[in-house]
Design a protein around this motif. Structure first.
Motif, PDB file in Angstrom:
ATOM      1  N   GLY A  70       0.838  -1.199   0.000  1.00 14.56           N
ATOM      2  CA  GLY A  70       0.000   0.000   0.000  1.00 14.56           C
ATOM      3  C   GLY A  70       0.868   1.242   0.000  1.00 14.56           C
ATOM      4  N   PRO A  71       0.265   2.419   0.097  1.00 13.20           N
ATOM      5  CA  PRO A  71       1.060   3.649   0.141  1.00 13.20           C
ATOM      6  C   PRO A  71       1.927   3.681   1.395  1.00 13.20           C
ATOM      7  CG  PRO A  71      -1.257   4.105   0.621  1.00 13.20           C
ATOM      8  CD  PRO A  71      -1.175   2.669   0.201  1.00 13.20           C
ATOM      9  N   PRO A  72       3.241   3.909   1.266  1.00 12.74           N
ATOM     10  CA  PRO A  72       4.136   3.870   2.428  1.00 12.74           C
ATOM     11  C   PRO A  72       3.776   4.890   3.503  1.00 12.74           C
ATOM     12  CG  PRO A  72       5.392   3.688   0.401  1.00 12.74           C
ATOM     13  CD  PRO A  72       3.990   4.036  -0.002  1.00 12.74           C
ATOM     14  N   ALA A  73       3.253   6.040   3.104  1.00 13.52           N
ATOM     15  CA  ALA A  73       2.768   7.047   4.066  1.00 13.52           C
ATOM     16  C   ALA A  73       1.283   7.258   3.744  1.00 13.52           C
ATOM     17  CB  ALA A  73       3.556   8.339   3.929  1.00 13.52           C
ATOM     18  N   PRO A  74       0.392   6.470   4.345  1.00 18.23           N
ATOM     19  CA  PRO A  74      -0.995   6.427   3.877  1.00 18.23           C
ATOM     20  C   PRO A  74      -1.862   7.615   4.278  1.00 18.23           C
ATOM     21  CG  PRO A  74      -0.651   4.887   5.684  1.00 18.23           C
ATOM     22  CD  PRO A  74       0.695   5.437   5.346  1.00 18.23           C
ATOM     23  N   CYS A  75      -1.542   8.277   5.397  1.00 16.57           N
ATOM     24  CA  CYS A  75      -2.406   9.398   5.817  1.00 16.57           C
ATOM     25  C   CYS A  75      -1.589  10.524   6.444  1.00 16.57           C
ATOM     26  CB  CYS A  75      -3.512   8.926   6.754  1.00 16.57           C
ATOM     27  SG  CYS A  75      -2.962   7.804   8.043  1.00 16.57           S
ATOM     28  N   PRO A  76      -0.766  11.176   5.642  1.00 17.42           N
ATOM     29  CA  PRO A  76       0.026  12.304   6.149  1.00 17.42           C
ATOM     30  C   PRO A  76      -0.870  13.473   6.534  1.00 17.42           C
ATOM     31  CG  PRO A  76       0.196  12.170   3.767  1.00 17.42           C
ATOM     32  CD  PRO A  76      -0.547  10.941   4.213  1.00 17.42           C
ATOM     33  N   ARG A  77      -0.413  14.283   7.486  1.00 18.99           N
ATOM     34  CA  ARG A  77      -1.195  15.476   7.867  1.00 18.99           C
ATOM     35  C   ARG A  77      -1.233  16.471   6.719  1.00 18.99           C
ATOM     36  NH1 ARG A  77       0.786  17.677  13.559  1.00 18.99           N
ATOM     37  NH2 ARG A  77      -0.827  19.228  13.094  1.00 18.99           N
ATOM     38  N   GLN A  78      -0.149  16.550   5.962  1.00 24.03           N
ATOM     39  CA  GLN A  78      -0.107  17.495   4.847  1.00 24.03           C
ATOM     40  C   GLN A  78       0.586  16.843   3.647  1.00 24.03           C
ATOM     41  OE1 GLN A  78       0.544  21.834   6.523  1.00 24.03           O
ATOM     42  NE2 GLN A  78       2.072  20.488   7.412  1.00 24.03           N
ATOM     43  N   VAL A  79       0.058  17.155   2.477  1.00 27.73           N
ATOM     44  CA  VAL A  79       0.702  16.739   1.227  1.00 27.73           C
ATOM     45  C   VAL A  79       0.917  18.009   0.402  1.00 27.73           C
ATOM     46  CG1 VAL A  79       0.547  15.351  -0.871  1.00 27.73           C
ATOM     47  CG2 VAL A  79      -0.528  14.532   1.257  1.00 27.73           C
ATOM     48  N   PHE A  80       2.165  18.350   0.183  1.00 25.01           N
ATOM     49  CA  PHE A  80       2.486  19.493  -0.668  1.00 25.01           C
ATOM     50  C   PHE A  80       2.829  18.975  -2.055  1.00 25.01           C
ATOM     51  CE2 PHE A  80       3.447  20.598   3.669  1.00 25.01           C
ATOM     52  CZ  PHE A  80       2.876  21.852   3.802  1.00 25.01           C
ATOM     53  N   ALA A  81       2.486  19.747  -3.046  1.00 25.23           N
ATOM     54  CA  ALA A  81       2.868  19.396  -4.405  1.00 25.23           C
ATOM     55  C   ALA A  81       3.370  20.665  -5.091  1.00 25.23           C
ATOM     56  CB  ALA A  81       1.694  18.789  -5.156  1.00 25.23           C
ATOM     57  N   ILE A  82       4.334  20.470  -5.985  1.00 23.37           N
ATOM     58  CA  ILE A  82       4.993  21.595  -6.641  1.00 23.37           C
ATOM     59  C   ILE A  82       4.692  21.547  -8.131  1.00 23.37           C
ATOM     60  CG2 ILE A  82       7.214  22.767  -7.012  1.00 23.37           C
ATOM     61  CD1 ILE A  82       6.352  22.449  -4.029  1.00 23.37           C
ATOM     62  N   LYS A 106      -2.280  17.806  -3.002  1.00 26.99           N
ATOM     63  CA  LYS A 106      -3.083  16.665  -3.411  1.00 26.99           C
ATOM     64  C   LYS A 106      -3.734  16.201  -2.108  1.00 26.99           C
ATOM     65  CE  LYS A 106      -1.415  13.547  -6.394  1.00 26.99           C
ATOM     66  NZ  LYS A 106      -2.172  13.735  -7.629  1.00 26.99           N
ATOM     67  N   PHE A 107      -5.055  16.280  -2.021  1.00 32.51           N
ATOM     68  CA  PHE A 107      -5.707  15.900  -0.774  1.00 32.51           C
ATOM     69  C   PHE A 107      -5.380  14.438  -0.481  1.00 32.51           C
ATOM     70  CE2 PHE A 107      -8.116  19.562  -2.314  1.00 32.51           C
ATOM     71  CZ  PHE A 107      -7.986  20.387  -1.218  1.00 32.51           C
ATOM     72  N   ALA A 108      -5.095  14.158   0.823  1.00 32.44           N
ATOM     73  CA  ALA A 108      -4.492  12.877   1.202  1.00 32.44           C
ATOM     74  C   ALA A 108      -5.366  11.671   0.848  1.00 32.44           C
ATOM     75  CB  ALA A 108      -4.170  12.873   2.691  1.00 32.44           C
ATOM     76  N   SER A 109      -6.671  11.881   0.674  1.00 34.71           N
ATOM     77  CA  SER A 109      -7.545  10.747   0.349  1.00 34.71           C
ATOM     78  C   SER A 109      -7.277  10.191  -1.047  1.00 34.71           C
ATOM     79  CB  SER A 109      -9.014  11.150   0.473  1.00 34.71           C
ATOM     80  OG  SER A 109      -9.290  12.270  -0.337  1.00 34.71           O
ATOM     81  N   CYS A 110      -6.444  10.873  -1.839  1.00 37.53           N
ATOM     82  CA  CYS A 110      -6.118  10.354  -3.180  1.00 37.53           C
ATOM     83  C   CYS A 110      -4.942   9.385  -3.150  1.00 37.53           C
ATOM     84  CB  CYS A 110      -5.825  11.499  -4.154  1.00 37.53           C
ATOM     85  SG  CYS A 110      -4.174  12.220  -3.995  1.00 37.53           S
ATOM     86  N   GLU A 130       6.810  11.817 -10.415  1.00 34.78           N
ATOM     87  CA  GLU A 130       7.445  12.796  -9.524  1.00 34.78           C
ATOM     88  C   GLU A 130       8.240  12.105  -8.410  1.00 34.78           C
ATOM     89  OE1 GLU A 130       5.011  16.067  -8.357  1.00 34.78           O
ATOM     90  OE2 GLU A 130       4.020  16.127 -10.322  1.00 34.78           O
ATOM     91  N   LEU A 131       9.333  12.754  -8.025  1.00 33.47           N
ATOM     92  CA  LEU A 131      10.049  12.374  -6.810  1.00 33.47           C
ATOM     93  C   LEU A 131       9.225  12.862  -5.616  1.00 33.47           C
ATOM     94  CD1 LEU A 131      12.802  11.416  -5.477  1.00 33.47           C
ATOM     95  CD2 LEU A 131      13.429  13.848  -5.507  1.00 33.47           C
ATOM     96  N   VAL A 132       8.956  11.952  -4.665  1.00 34.02           N
ATOM     97  CA  VAL A 132       8.185  12.338  -3.481  1.00 34.02           C
ATOM     98  C   VAL A 132       9.088  12.282  -2.248  1.00 34.02           C
ATOM     99  CG1 VAL A 132       6.206  11.802  -2.014  1.00 34.02           C
ATOM    100  CG2 VAL A 132       6.032  11.522  -4.496  1.00 34.02           C
ATOM    101  N   VAL A 133       9.127  13.394  -1.528  1.00 33.26           N
ATOM    102  CA  VAL A 133       9.906  13.512  -0.299  1.00 33.26           C
ATOM    103  C   VAL A 133       9.011  13.157   0.890  1.00 33.26           C
ATOM    104  CG1 VAL A 133      11.140  15.132   1.208  1.00 33.26           C
ATOM    105  CG2 VAL A 133      11.331  15.338  -1.296  1.00 33.26           C
ATOM    106  N   ASP A 242       4.819  14.093   6.633  1.00 31.54           N
ATOM    107  CA  ASP A 242       4.266  14.869   5.518  1.00 31.54           C
ATOM    108  C   ASP A 242       4.966  14.493   4.214  1.00 31.54           C
ATOM    109  OD1 ASP A 242       2.565  16.262   7.179  1.00 31.54           O
ATOM    110  OD2 ASP A 242       3.673  18.157   7.105  1.00 31.54           O
ATOM    111  N   LEU A 243       4.269  14.738   3.114  1.00 35.59           N
ATOM    112  CA  LEU A 243       4.831  14.440   1.786  1.00 35.59           C
ATOM    113  C   LEU A 243       5.000  15.713   0.958  1.00 35.59           C
ATOM    114  CD1 LEU A 243       2.663  11.338   0.709  1.00 35.59           C
ATOM    115  CD2 LEU A 243       4.780  11.389   2.063  1.00 35.59           C
ATOM    116  N   ILE A 244       6.016  15.709   0.105  1.00 39.02           N
ATOM    117  CA  ILE A 244       6.176  16.762  -0.904  1.00 39.02           C
ATOM    118  C   ILE A 244       6.350  16.089  -2.268  1.00 39.02           C
ATOM    119  CG2 ILE A 244       7.473  18.787  -1.674  1.00 39.02           C
ATOM    120  CD1 ILE A 244       8.623  18.983   1.202  1.00 39.02           C
ATOM    121  N   PHE A 245       5.356  16.250  -3.143  1.00 36.64           N
ATOM    122  CA  PHE A 245       5.498  15.857  -4.551  1.00 36.64           C
ATOM    123  C   PHE A 245       6.265  16.994  -5.228  1.00 36.64           C
ATOM    124  CE2 PHE A 245       2.489  12.281  -5.598  1.00 36.64           C
ATOM    125  CZ  PHE A 245       1.996  12.057  -4.321  1.00 36.64           C
TER     126      PHE A 245
END
Ligand code: ZN
Length: 291
Positions: A70-82, A106-110, A130-133, A242-245
């Motif tokens: 599954g997604p390695p970080a399934p429910c981060p508090r924030q997902v930033f995308a650039i 990208k809202f985390a439910s995606c 994309e590289l995701v941090v 948190d994630l950064i796309f």
């Protein structure tokens, strides 16, 4: 068996799992409950976890069943995308290079896993490898030269985008157009930067039905990972987990002549050097098998 390298952190059937080249272990069981089975909770305790994981050993031989990832970080508090973070993509999209990085969410439910089948909700569904941090420490006003100390690791991501929704109306709806169910495949696992020869220069690309659509290197990013962490944290507190796309290279479908979009039955393979591969298939609405 004793591991010689730092393991990848995966989400196997919803449970945090350490993966080595030749074995794997369930985090909660191996740590006797010291660390949670919840992958997101493990990321929240990343610094303590990382110290423990260096000494961890594989309990089971071989590799886990990829179908269960599954997604390695399934429910981060924030997902930033650039947006617009590669020069060639900036040019194909018709913008100039001035100004600050374009930040949206990208809202985390995606978020979904590396092998997810994604329903096609749009006639203009597009790909963006994309590289995701993945953040590993919380902080505000993080200095650029210290930014990597706040990063848990990296993974591959797809910023799937419904261009009709994104570009409908007089102002773009980036966040909504990129947040339908399954629009955030990530994985296959989190790799720490120390395991990579150069974490700022990785080959990145994707292929649709076997044809290469995007091919570049992450060193082509206008805003590096360090710069993005510094810039975002000057406004928003970044939380561990948190994630950064970090933006996509040139070669998206809606800038091709003629445009090309993803259809049900298509297969999208996204790869970043040293991090692994996502394989996503696409289905008619109502026929998605599993995320
Ligand atoms: Zn993107």
């Amino acid at each position: 068996m004793v591991a010689s390298e730092f393991p990848r952190l995966a989400n196997l059937s919803g449970r945090a799992t350490l993966v080595w080249a030749d074995g794997y272990s369930d985090v909660e069981r191996l740590s006797s409950g010291r660390f949670s089975s919840d992958p997101q909770q493990v990321l929240a305790e990343w610094e303590r976890f990382k110290v423990w994981a260096w000494e961890a050993e594989a309990e089971l031989p071989g590799r886990p069943d990829y179908e269960l990832l599954g997604p390695p970080a399934p429910c981060p508090r924030q997902v930033f995308a650039i947006g617009l973070n590669y020069k060639d993509h900036l040019a194909e999209a018709g913008y100039d290079t001035s100004g600050l990085p374009q930040v949206f969410t990208k809202f985390a439910s995606c978020l979904t896993g590396p092998l997810a089948t994604v329903e096609v909700p749009s006639p203009r569904l597009d790909w963006e490898v994309e590289l995701v941090v993945v953040m590993g420490r919380s902080g505000r006003n993080i200095r650029e030269k210290e930014a990597w100390l706040y990063v848990a690791g990296l993974m591959v991501g797809q910023d799937l985008s419904a261009r009709d929704v994104q570009l409908y109306g007089s102002a773009p709806q980036w966040s909504l157009g990129k947040s339908f169910a399954g629009f955030g495949p990530t994985g296959p696992w989190i790799t720490i930067a120390d395991e990579l020869d150069n974490c700022d220069d990785l080959e990145i690309g994707c292929a649709l039905n076997g044809e290469v659509m995007q091919s570049d290197r992450t060193s082509s990013m206008i805003w590096s990972v360090s710069e993005l962490v510094a810039r975002i944290s000057s406004v928003c507190e970044l939380n561990s987990g948190d994630l950064i796309f970090t933006g996509t290279p040139a070669g998206v479908g809606n800038r091709r002549i003629p445009p090309l979009y993803i259809s049900p039955g298509d297969r999208l393979v996204s790869t970043i050097e040293g991090l692994g591969t996502l394989v996503n298939e696409f289905a008619l609405p109502g026929t998605r098998l599993e995320t």
